[in-house]
Design an enzyme around this catalytic site. Structure first.
Site, PDB file in Angstrom:
ATOM      1  N   HIS A  66     -36.403   1.994  -5.990  1.00 48.28           N
ATOM      2  CA  HIS A  66     -35.643   2.893  -5.094  1.00 48.28           C
ATOM      3  C   HIS A  66     -36.267   4.282  -5.061  1.00 48.28           C
ATOM      4  O   HIS A  66     -36.058   5.039  -4.122  1.00 48.28           O
ATOM      5  CB  HIS A  66     -34.196   3.017  -5.591  1.00 48.28           C
ATOM      6  CG  HIS A  66     -33.516   1.701  -5.752  1.00 48.28           C
ATOM      7  ND1 HIS A  66     -33.228   0.884  -4.681  1.00 48.28           N
ATOM      8  CD2 HIS A  66     -33.102   1.036  -6.860  1.00 48.28           C
ATOM      9  CE1 HIS A  66     -32.630  -0.222  -5.138  1.00 48.28           C
ATOM     10  NE2 HIS A  66     -32.549  -0.146  -6.443  1.00 48.28           N
ATOM     11  N   HIS A  93     -36.638  11.883  -3.414  1.00 48.41           N
ATOM     12  CA  HIS A  93     -36.295  11.260  -2.134  1.00 48.41           C
ATOM     13  C   HIS A  93     -37.258  11.835  -1.103  1.00 48.41           C
ATOM     14  O   HIS A  93     -37.554  13.043  -1.124  1.00 48.41           O
ATOM     15  CB  HIS A  93     -34.850  11.591  -1.745  1.00 48.41           C
ATOM     16  CG  HIS A  93     -33.861  11.167  -2.776  1.00 48.41           C
ATOM     17  ND1 HIS A  93     -33.265   9.922  -2.768  1.00 48.41           N
ATOM     18  CD2 HIS A  93     -33.389  11.801  -3.884  1.00 48.41           C
ATOM     19  CE1 HIS A  93     -32.451   9.827  -3.814  1.00 48.41           C
ATOM     20  NE2 HIS A  93     -32.519  10.944  -4.516  1.00 48.41           N
ATOM     21  N   GLU A 104     -32.207  14.717   1.077  1.00 48.88           N
ATOM     22  CA  GLU A 104     -30.856  14.125   1.204  1.00 48.88           C
ATOM     23  C   GLU A 104     -29.884  15.188   1.702  1.00 48.88           C
ATOM     24  O   GLU A 104     -29.227  15.024   2.721  1.00 48.88           O
ATOM     25  CB  GLU A 104     -30.416  13.548  -0.145  1.00 48.88           C
ATOM     26  CG  GLU A 104     -31.297  12.375  -0.580  1.00 48.88           C
ATOM     27  CD  GLU A 104     -30.576  11.355  -1.417  1.00 48.88           C
ATOM     28  OE1 GLU A 104     -30.098  11.704  -2.511  1.00 48.88           O
ATOM     29  OE2 GLU A 104     -30.457  10.206  -0.970  1.00 48.88           O
ATOM     30  N   HIS A 117     -34.424  15.430  -7.705  1.00 53.29           N
ATOM     31  CA  HIS A 117     -33.165  15.486  -8.452  1.00 53.29           C
ATOM     32  C   HIS A 117     -33.446  15.368  -9.945  1.00 53.29           C
ATOM     33  O   HIS A 117     -34.133  14.426 -10.378  1.00 53.29           O
ATOM     34  CB  HIS A 117     -32.233  14.351  -8.015  1.00 53.29           C
ATOM     35  CG  HIS A 117     -31.726  14.528  -6.629  1.00 53.29           C
ATOM     36  ND1 HIS A 117     -31.363  13.482  -5.806  1.00 53.29           N
ATOM     37  CD2 HIS A 117     -31.533  15.656  -5.895  1.00 53.29           C
ATOM     38  CE1 HIS A 117     -30.961  13.948  -4.643  1.00 53.29           C
ATOM     39  NE2 HIS A 117     -31.044  15.262  -4.671  1.00 53.29           N
ATOM     40  N   THR A 198     -25.997   9.460  -5.013  1.00 57.44           N
ATOM     41  CA  THR A 198     -26.329   9.181  -3.614  1.00 57.44           C
ATOM     42  C   THR A 198     -26.882   7.769  -3.449  1.00 57.44           C
ATOM     43  O   THR A 198     -27.345   7.391  -2.371  1.00 57.44           O
ATOM     44  CB  THR A 198     -27.363  10.179  -3.068  1.00 57.44           C
ATOM     45  OG1 THR A 198     -28.618   9.946  -3.737  1.00 57.44           O
ATOM     46  CG2 THR A 198     -26.920  11.610  -3.252  1.00 57.44           C
ATOM     47  N   THR A 199     -26.830   6.995  -4.550  1.00 54.95           N
ATOM     48  CA  THR A 199     -27.200   5.581  -4.472  1.00 54.95           C
ATOM     49  C   THR A 199     -26.046   4.769  -5.049  1.00 54.95           C
ATOM     50  O   THR A 199     -25.236   5.305  -5.815  1.00 54.95           O
ATOM     51  CB  THR A 199     -28.443   5.275  -5.343  1.00 54.95           C
ATOM     52  OG1 THR A 199     -28.127   5.614  -6.699  1.00 54.95           O
ATOM     53  CG2 THR A 199     -29.649   6.045  -4.879  1.00 54.95           C
TER      54      THR A 199
HETATM   55  N1  LIG Z   1     -29.577  10.820  -6.130  1.00 54.56           N
HETATM   56  S1  LIG Z   1     -28.907  10.503  -7.533  1.00 54.56           S
HETATM   57  O1  LIG Z   1     -27.494  10.230  -7.332  1.00 54.56           O
HETATM   58  O2  LIG Z   1     -29.188  11.606  -8.438  1.00 54.56           O
HETATM   59  C1  LIG Z   1     -29.668   9.078  -8.209  1.00 54.56           C
HETATM   60  C2  LIG Z   1     -30.574   8.324  -7.479  1.00 54.56           C
HETATM   61  F1  LIG Z   1     -30.853   8.595  -6.202  1.00 54.56           F
HETATM   62  C3  LIG Z   1     -31.232   7.255  -8.067  1.00 54.56           C
HETATM   63  F2  LIG Z   1     -32.102   6.527  -7.330  1.00 54.56           F
HETATM   64  C4  LIG Z   1     -30.985   6.912  -9.376  1.00 54.56           C
HETATM   65  S2  LIG Z   1     -31.909   5.612 -10.091  1.00 54.56           S
HETATM   66  O3  LIG Z   1     -33.295   6.034  -9.978  1.00 54.56           O
HETATM   67  O4  LIG Z   1     -31.461   5.358 -11.416  1.00 54.56           O
HETATM   68  C5  LIG Z   1     -31.767   4.142  -9.141  1.00 54.56           C
HETATM   69  C6  LIG Z   1     -30.365   3.782  -8.812  1.00 54.56           C
HETATM   70  O5  LIG Z   1     -29.420   4.156  -9.737  1.00 54.56           O
HETATM   71  C7  LIG Z   1     -30.042   7.628 -10.118  1.00 54.56           C
HETATM   72  N2  LIG Z   1     -29.817   7.190 -11.410  1.00 54.56           N
HETATM   73  C8  LIG Z   1     -28.802   7.685 -12.290  1.00 54.56           C
HETATM   74  C9  LIG Z   1     -27.409   7.224 -11.903  1.00 54.56           C
HETATM   75  C10 LIG Z   1     -27.270   5.749 -12.123  1.00 54.56           C
HETATM   76  C11 LIG Z   1     -27.400   5.416 -13.602  1.00 54.56           C
HETATM   77  C12 LIG Z   1     -28.498   6.164 -14.276  1.00 54.56           C
HETATM   78  C13 LIG Z   1     -28.915   5.783 -15.566  1.00 54.56           C
HETATM   79  C14 LIG Z   1     -29.947   6.470 -16.206  1.00 54.56           C
HETATM   80  C15 LIG Z   1     -30.583   7.535 -15.567  1.00 54.56           C
HETATM   81  C16 LIG Z   1     -30.190   7.913 -14.296  1.00 54.56           C
HETATM   82  C17 LIG Z   1     -29.126   7.266 -13.692  1.00 54.56           C
HETATM   83  C18 LIG Z   1     -29.408   8.728  -9.520  1.00 54.56           C
HETATM   84  F3  LIG Z   1     -28.530   9.470 -10.229  1.00 54.56           F
HETATM   85 ZN   LIG Z   2     -31.450  11.478  -6.119  1.00 50.19          ZN
END
Ligand SMILES: NS(=O)(=O)c1c(F)c(F)c(S(=O)(=O)CCO)c(N[C@H]2CCCc3ccccc32)c1F
Ligand SMILES: [Zn+2]
Length: 263
Positions: A66, A93, A104, A117, A198-199
């Site tokens: 992603h 992103h 975003e 981010h 955002t995911t």
């Molecule tokens: N835009 S955003 O909301 O900041 C955002 C993303 F867009 C994003 F792609 C990710 S991801 O890469 O983990 C792939 C999908 O969860 C995250 N991960 C976070 C939240 C999910 C659980 C987790 C566990 C360990 C480390 C990070 C995270 C994310 F927070």
């Molecule tokens: Zn993000």
């Protein structure tokens, strides 16, 4: 969890069928429209600790299908929030090679080339990010707009390794570096609101801080980011490019966006 994408049948308009929070309130990102903004003189400059990592530390750079993500040690943290928020990872992103607009959050409809981010979790209250990710006070994410401009040596500290993680679930170790150098000037100027991941699973658990000032990377650096990665696995015959990985702006409902700057 169930697979999700940014386009096609598993795209963002269908996320809520497998991830109910994605269809709920307090979703991110949003458009920072002038009429939503309220100046708050009590918002302190963002202060971070231990961001200047030593080069003999190693970080895991990975393609999770992603985004490109860089793991961060939990001794890095934000010290200017009511609780300590310890770092977990940073990711990006972006748009595509011919669509230099992939941020975003947007500002009065203006979309930037990309957005970084830096994800942190409330380590005062939760032992790790997995326990924090679905709690209302669980996460704090720092958002940085990315524009095309001057070459940025800080980003090249890991952009140069992207060819080692072209395919989904590939990861490599890279030497740590000063993560503070990825942040823009003027950490005292930012947008602040309550929002979500955002995911999927889109938990409404994020205290968002999006800096007003962008950072710049060169067009060559941006194209490396936008064209190097695939969302598909190495052994798959059909390759799926990883680009356009940004969610569209969500309804602000009656949320107020606080700003730390007057103009
Ligand atoms: N835009 S955003 O909301 O900041 C955002 C993303 F867009 C994003 F792609 C990710 S991801 O890469 O983990 C792939 C999908 O969860 C995250 N991960 C976070 C939240 C999910 C659980 C987790 C566990 C360990 C480390 C990070 C995270 C994310 F927070
Ligand atoms: Zn993000």
């Amino acid at each position: 969890g169930a697979k999700w994408t940014y386009n096609g049948p598993d795209g963002e308009h269908n996320w809520s069928s497998n991830y109910p929070f994605c269809g709920g309130a307090f979703q991110s990102p949003i458009d920072f429209q002038t009429q939503l903004l309220r100046y708050d003189p009590n918002l302190p400059p963002i202060q971070v600790q231990n961001y200047n990592l030593s080069t003999n530390e190693q970080l895991t750079l990975s393609n999770n299908g992603h985004s490109v993500q860089l793991s961060l040690p939990s001794h890095m943290y934000i010290s200017s929030l009511p609780h300590r928020y310890s770092a977990a990872q940073l990711h990006f992103h972006w748009g595509s090679s011919n669509l230099l607009t992939g941020s975003e959050h947007t500002v009065n409809g203006k979309r930037f080339a990309g957005e970084m981010h830096v994800v942190h979790f409330n380590s005062d209250k939760y032992p790790n990010i997995s326990m924090a990710v679905d709690k209302h006070d669980g996460l704090a994410v720092l958002g940085v707009f990315i524009e095309i401009g001057e070459f940025n040596p800080a980003f090249d500290k890991f952009f140069k390794y992207m060819n080692g993680i072209k395919y989904r679930d590939q990861k490599i170790q890279v030497p740590a570096f000063n993560i503070h150098a990825l942040l823009p000037a003027h950490l005292d100027e930012y947008y602040r609101y309550d929002g979500s991941l955002t995911t999927p699973p889109c938990y409404p658990s994020v205290l968002w801080t999006v800096f007003r000032r962008p950072v710049t990377i060169s067009r060559k650096q941006f194209l490396a980011l936008a064209t190097a990665l695939y969302a598909s696995y190495a052994q798959e015959s059909t390759t799926v490019p990883l680009h356009g990985n940004y969610r569209k702006p969500q309804l602000a409902d009656n949320r107020v966006v606080l700003v730390s700057f007057k103009d």
